[in-house]
Design a protein around this motif. Structure first.
Motif, short mmCIF file in Angstrom:
data_model
loop_
_atom_site.label_atom_id
_atom_site.label_comp_id
_atom_site.label_asym_id
_atom_site.label_seq_id
_atom_site.Cartn_x
_atom_site.Cartn_y
_atom_site.Cartn_z
N ALA A 51 1.00 -0.95 0.08
CA ALA A 51 -0.02 -0.27 -0.11
C ALA A 51 0.97 1.25 0.06
N ASP A 52 0.65 2.15 -1.02
CA ASP A 52 1.25 3.26 -0.82
C ASP A 52 1.15 4.63 0.51
N PRO A 53 1.49 5.29 0.69
CA PRO A 53 1.69 5.46 2.15
C PRO A 53 0.54 6.71 1.89
N ARG A 54 0.93 7.06 0.44
CA ARG A 54 -0.15 8.80 0.52
C ARG A 54 -1.76 8.28 0.04
N ASP A 55 -2.02 6.81 -0.38
CA ASP A 55 -3.42 6.51 -0.42
C ASP A 55 -3.88 6.34 0.78
N ILE A 56 -3.16 5.77 2.25
CA ILE A 56 -3.69 5.06 2.83
C ILE A 56 -3.91 6.81 3.74
N THR A 57 -2.92 7.86 3.72
CA THR A 57 -2.78 8.90 4.11
C THR A 57 -4.45 9.39 3.54
N ALA A 58 -4.73 9.29 2.73
CA ALA A 58 -5.55 9.63 1.65
C ALA A 58 -6.85 10.05 2.55
N ASP A 59 -6.99 7.70 2.64
CA ASP A 59 -7.84 7.68 3.47
C ASP A 59 -8.39 8.29 4.69
N GLN A 60 -7.01 7.87 5.39
CA GLN A 60 -7.23 9.12 7.10
C GLN A 60 -7.74 10.37 7.17
N VAL A 61 -7.35 10.68 6.04
CA VAL A 61 -7.79 12.05 6.29
C VAL A 61 -9.12 12.69 5.90
N SER A 62 -9.73 11.50 5.29
CA SER A 62 -11.10 11.64 4.39
C SER A 62 -11.92 12.41 5.95
N GLY A 63 -12.75 13.35 5.14
CA GLY A 63 -13.77 13.29 5.89
C GLY A 63 -13.26 14.91 6.51
N MET A 64 -11.96 15.31 6.73
CA MET A 64 -11.34 16.24 7.92
C MET A 64 -11.90 17.56 7.01
N PRO A 65 -11.99 18.90 7.63
CA PRO A 65 -12.07 19.98 6.88
C PRO A 65 -10.81 20.33 5.86
N GLU A 66 -11.40 20.36 4.44
CA GLU A 66 -10.02 20.53 3.29
C GLU A 66 -8.76 21.27 3.71
N GLY A 67 -8.49 21.63 3.64
CA GLY A 67 -7.13 23.03 4.53
C GLY A 67 -6.48 21.68 5.36
N LEU A 68 -7.12 21.29 6.18
CA LEU A 68 -6.57 19.91 6.76
C LEU A 68 -6.07 18.23 6.04
#
Length: 191
Positions: A87-104
């Motif tokens: 798994a690409d760390p960038r893809d995992i991070t995208a899942d982790q921050v999904s739903g957070m305020p856009e700027g964050l």
């Protein structure tokens, strides 16, 4: 803010997530990913300052460098050899921050992408800090009697690329893991 709150609880799991490579060295209760990330961040700031990079940025990159392990666990290098389509760390991070305020979410994703790209001086310093922290931890384990930790010490030492990181690593190899305590106590022979 619900996604932020969920992530904060998720991040806390790194305090219990053990660094699995140390089990191969015989370490029965190895450090956690959070333990490793904390000292890596300190080291990243130090190396960055010595290299003329932004110490705060390097430390910030180091804070996030293993945050994806909340989802994957700590997969050691041998395990990665057998993991298909890691798994690409960038893809995992995208899942982790999904739903957070856009700027964050964007800031976190940019940090992880910068670290993974290995192009900025701050990312290079943070990556060196990751290796140096592993080397220091290996020395501490070796000093506790885990002689097989020497492999991690040698491998980590050989992967450090910055001049400052290499100088610190060489000095660490010449320094006892409790020399700091002897010096703080004013014992003779400690500088």
């Amino acid at each position: 803010m619900k996604a932020v709150a969920r992530f904060l609880f998720e991040a806390g799991t790194l305090k219990q997530t053990k660094r699995t490579g140390w089990w191969m060295a015989g370490v029965k209760d190895p450090e956690s990913v959070a333990d490793h990330s904390w000292r890596t961040s300190l080291i990243a700031a130090i190396i960055a300052k010595l290299e003329g990079a932004d110490p705060a940025r390097a430390a910030f990159l180091a804070v996030w460098h293993d945050s994806q392990e909340t989802r994957t666990g700590d997969v050691n290098h041998l395990g990665k050899k057998y993991t298909e389509g890691e798994a690409d760390p960038r893809d995992i991070t995208a899942d982790q921050v999904s739903g957070m305020p856009e700027g964050l979410a964007q800031v976190v994703q940019e940090l992880v992408a910068e670290y993974e790209a290995k192009e900025s001086l701050e990312a290079v310093c943070a990556r060196d800090a990751d290796k140096l922290e592993c080397m220091i931890q290996g020395i501490e384990y070796r000093d506790q009697g885990y002689v097989n930790a020497q492999r991690w010490i040698d491998n980590s030492h050989g992967r450090i690329v910055t001049k400052s990181g290499q100088a610190i690593a060489d000095t660490v190899l010449e320094t006892g893991s409790l020399d700091w305590l002897r010096a703080a106590m004013g014992e003779k022979g400690c500088q």
